[in-house]
Design an enzyme around this catalytic site. Sequence first.
Site, short mmCIF file in Angstrom:
data_model
loop_
_atom_site.label_atom_id
_atom_site.label_comp_id
_atom_site.label_asym_id
_atom_site.label_seq_id
_atom_site.Cartn_x
_atom_site.Cartn_y
_atom_site.Cartn_z
N PRO A 92 44.71 -32.46 16.09
CG PRO A 92 46.33 -32.20 14.41
CD PRO A 92 46.14 -32.18 15.89
CD GLU A 120 56.06 -32.85 12.79
OE1 GLU A 120 54.99 -33.37 12.43
OE2 GLU A 120 56.51 -31.81 12.30
NE ARG A 158 29.11 -18.28 24.32
CZ ARG A 158 28.63 -17.06 24.33
NH1 ARG A 158 29.39 -16.07 24.71
NH2 ARG A 158 27.38 -16.81 23.96
CG ASP A 173 24.86 -17.72 21.68
OD1 ASP A 173 24.66 -16.57 21.29
OD2 ASP A 173 25.62 -17.99 22.63
#
Length: 253
Positions: A92, A120, A158, A173
């Site tokens: 993150p 963690e 993709r 797209d």
Amino acid sequence: MQVAVITLFPEMFRAISESGITRRAIEQGLIKLIYINPREFTSDKHQTVDDRPYGGGPGMVMRVEPLQGALNAACERLSTCRENVRVIYLSPQGQVLTRTKVESIPQQGSNIVLIAGRYEGIDERFIDANVDEEVSIGDYVLSGGELPAMVLLDALIRKLPGALGDKQSAEQDSFEQGLLDCPHYTRPEEMNGLRVPDVLLSGDHKRIENWRLQQALGRTWERRPDLLSSKQLAADEQALLNAYIAGREAHTD
Ligand SMILES: C[S@@+](CC[C@H](N)C(=O)[O-])C[C@H]1O[C@@H](n2cnc3c(N)ncnc32)[C@H](O)[C@@H]1O
């Protein structure tokens, strides 16, 4: 392209290896995917991969040795050396994944190691010594890096030439031209009193193309104006957008 995923939960990746476009790309040999479990590189009978954090506090931290063993094995199993591998830690705290980021990854080499963290996170010394890049899938925290790794893999796959049946479907797209995609409709022509826009039934390819472009511009203006502010519109695109906005304003008056 070949990718080794270092994960405590290799079975989760059945979601991409057993279905849809990603399964087909793997079967076609467009990408080779292997999974390496750090538990294979532990020496105690419980195959412990985590330990308590120095300094105290809640949660556990992934240990360096099993990860280092897994990374060495990844290079070996991909038949390459560490210098030829790009190591990406899903975290993150990384740069947020965008279309540009997805496109940049294959340009940096065709051997990739993805590391899915748990607990963690992983011991910072492993990151300092081995990780080339940290990638996040958004400003929220998940329980593990497996889903982010699958998000990244799907987006990468993709883009591989030959992965999609119809090349045009990727070109239209969202984000490809700096715009959101236009709305889509399929049979029947009328559903619960709602009709497919007449232009799509007209058979007039030029008008349909213009309508789709106008819808894409209009949607982007309404939903993601930030995308429009970084795109230089051609005069005909600006005219289509102006007409769209005028139509919307007339509708709300
Ligand atoms: C519970 S998270 C650890 C979060 C960490 N303590 C922090 O706040 O930065 C466990 C693992 O999930 C993965 N993860 C969680 N959220 C993510 C996100 N938004 N993008 C990428 N990976 C994520 C990472 O691999 C991370 O090591």
